[in-house]
Design an enzyme around this catalytic site. Structure first.
Site, PDB file in Angstrom:
ATOM      1  N   CYS A  94      15.045   7.176 -21.296  1.00 53.38           N
ATOM      2  CA  CYS A  94      15.623   8.403 -21.843  1.00 53.38           C
ATOM      3  C   CYS A  94      15.218   8.661 -23.283  1.00 53.38           C
ATOM      4  O   CYS A  94      15.493   9.736 -23.821  1.00 53.38           O
ATOM      5  CB  CYS A  94      17.136   8.348 -21.724  1.00 53.38           C
TER       6      CYS A  94
ATOM      7  N   GLU B  49      28.272   4.677 -29.485  1.00 52.69           N
ATOM      8  CA  GLU B  49      27.516   5.558 -30.373  1.00 52.69           C
ATOM      9  C   GLU B  49      28.406   6.056 -31.510  1.00 52.69           C
ATOM     10  O   GLU B  49      27.955   6.161 -32.664  1.00 52.69           O
ATOM     11  CB  GLU B  49      26.929   6.729 -29.599  1.00 52.69           C
TER      12      GLU B  49
ATOM     13  N   LYS C  42      24.046  17.535 -23.704  1.00 51.30           N
ATOM     14  CA  LYS C  42      23.990  17.068 -22.308  1.00 51.30           C
ATOM     15  C   LYS C  42      25.179  17.581 -21.513  1.00 51.30           C
ATOM     16  O   LYS C  42      25.121  17.633 -20.282  1.00 51.30           O
ATOM     17  CB  LYS C  42      23.955  15.538 -22.250  1.00 51.30           C
TER      18      LYS C  42
ATOM     19  N   HIS D 226      21.726  15.333 -18.112  1.00 47.88           N
ATOM     20  CA  HIS D 226      20.843  14.341 -18.733  1.00 47.88           C
ATOM     21  C   HIS D 226      19.444  14.519 -18.147  1.00 47.88           C
ATOM     22  O   HIS D 226      19.192  14.177 -16.998  1.00 47.88           O
ATOM     23  CB  HIS D 226      21.362  12.935 -18.465  1.00 47.88           C
TER      24      HIS D 226
ATOM     25  N   PHE E 237      17.474   3.213 -20.965  1.00 44.39           N
ATOM     26  CA  PHE E 237      17.601   1.961 -20.226  1.00 44.39           C
ATOM     27  C   PHE E 237      16.540   0.975 -20.727  1.00 44.39           C
ATOM     28  O   PHE E 237      15.390   1.344 -20.971  1.00 44.39           O
ATOM     29  CB  PHE E 237      17.376   2.207 -18.736  1.00 44.39           C
TER      30      PHE E 237
END
Length: 420
Positions: free
Chosen positions: A166, A317, A338, A343, A406
């Site tokens: 991502c 985050e 998003k 996403h 990921f």
């Protein structure tokens, strides 16, 4: 060596919110959701039956029908968004040195739809031997979007794709930025594209329990920073950003959206799919970007967060933002677009980078939608300004975009208002 300055001179977009930049940006500011029931395949047997699909996209308006057999859906999005961005940049192709225009176009997964189709065809015809389309490999590979764009325009500069899940297209933006400021290119066509709303894509992320299963209300399923969030919503599309050396852009009278001033990268070194619970990699990547830009935390006005609407990712985050920005964290606008686009995986950094560029240009912050009264998460500091449900006008001199992938891949880019 004095580093060259890098500006943005073109934008293009094919997203779940619209098939160009203007419609996508307007939908963001209006807080519209791109989610709905999946129409690209029969999802009735899947735990998740909805996604943020691109709607009304007709590839025959961009390509000759004979050429379409060479393209996976993801690379169609890439080339279509690049066409808009290159036209927006308004290059005089007769005067440009195409040896010094590069293309770095990213995808986290690449042609997963083509892969599924061809492997399925093989097993369907297994008794008579392999029946493989000769375009199988060049349609599927995740670098081919960059190849298509360079061939279409004759750009012979650096040409490749970055793959970091991502974070892919943010890594592509940073790489293009570095090439230009080091004097290795006059311009770089960069961005990302993804088309993973397929049985394998939805089924695979369902198996990871990463996707929301709010099938009764797709439009409200992506709800970053809300207690009731239950996973991300898959999106698709392509977004292109034209980066250009400042003096080159000024010499040809190009319009300039914003300046790219810094990029950071880091690794969580923690888990295959989960972000570090204390946000250690996120802290490092933001600090790296600020250092690269030569900026202090208090100079940032807006953060477009990774904000996927997952139980673990959102709180970590927020912890990282508070640690990096201190008291200034409460003066920031924070939002997760998003919540509207879904996403877009390898294209997430490009669409969110575009949102930052347009926020800087227009002094308005797009919202985080779908937050309901009483749905505050006690693990998240709700004194932070998440720009819930409604766009907010404010002076945005500088914006930061976070993307985390990921494998623990983190990338962050900073843009600010352009001044000579």
């Amino acid at each position: 060596m004095e580093l060259k300055r890098v500006v943005v001179t073109g934008l293009g977009a094919i997203t779940p919110l619209g098939n160009d930049v203007e419609s996508t940006w307007n939908a963001m500011l209006e807080g519209k959701s791109g989610a709905g029931p999946i129409t690209l395949f029969d999802a009735s047997k899947f735990k998740t039956q909805f996604a943020c699909e691109v709607k009304g996209f007709d590839p025959s308006t961009y390509f000759d029908r004979k050429e379409l057999k060479k393209f996976d859906r993801y690379s169609l999005f890439a080339v279509a968004s690049a066409k808009e961005a290159i036209e927006d940049a308004n290059f005089d192709m007769e005067k440009e040195d195409k040896d010094r225009i590069g293309v770095i176009f990213s995808s986290g997964i690449g042609g997963i739809g083509t892969f599924e189709q061809e492997v399925g065809n093989y097993y369907l015809h297994e008794e008579i031997g392999p029946k493989i389309n000769p375009f199988f490999i060049p349609k599927m590979i995740s670098d081919i979007a960059a190849g298509h764009i360079s061939m279409m325009y004759g750009f012979r500069g650096p040409n490749f794709g970055t793959v970091s899940a991502c974070a892919s297209s943010t890594n592509g933006i940073i790489t293009g930025f570095d090439l230009i400021r080091l004097g290795k290119a006059n311009a770089v066509i960069t961005g990302g594209a993804e088309a993973a709303i397929t049985p394998a894509g939805i089924g695979g992320f369902n198996a990871l329990t990463a996707l929301s299963t709010r099938n009764d209300s797709p439009e409200t399923a992506s709800r970053p920073f809300s207690k009731s969030r239950d996973g991300f919503v898959m999106g698709e599309g392509g977004v292109c950003i034209v980066l250009e050396e400042m003096e080159h852009a000024l010499a040809r009278g190009a319009k300039i959206y914003a300046e790219v001033v810094g990029g950071g990268m880091s690794a969580d070194a923690y888990h295959l799919t989960a972000s570090h619970p204390e946000g250690l990699g996120a802290m490092l990547v933001m600090r790296n970007a600020l250092e690269d830009a030569g900026m202090k935390p208090e100079e940032i006005d807006y953060i477009n967060v990774h904000g996927t609407s997952t139980p673990v990712g959102d709180p970590s985050e927020c912890k990282a933002i508070k640690e990096v920005f201190g008291e200034h964290a409460y003066d920031l606008n924070i939002s997760s677009t998003k919540s509207m686009t879904g996403h877009m995986l390898g294209a997430a950094g490009a669409v969110e980078g575009m949102a930052c560029i347009l926020a800087v240009q227009n002094n308005v912050v797009p919202p985080t939608i779908n937050h309901e009264e009483g749905d505050d998460d006690p693990e998240i500091d709700n004194k932070l300004n998440f720009t819930f449900n409604k766009a907010q006008k404010r002076k945005v001199d500088a914006a930061l975009s976070n993307t985390f992938g990921f494998g623990g891949h983190n990338a962050c880019v900073i843009v600010k208002k352009f001044t000579k």
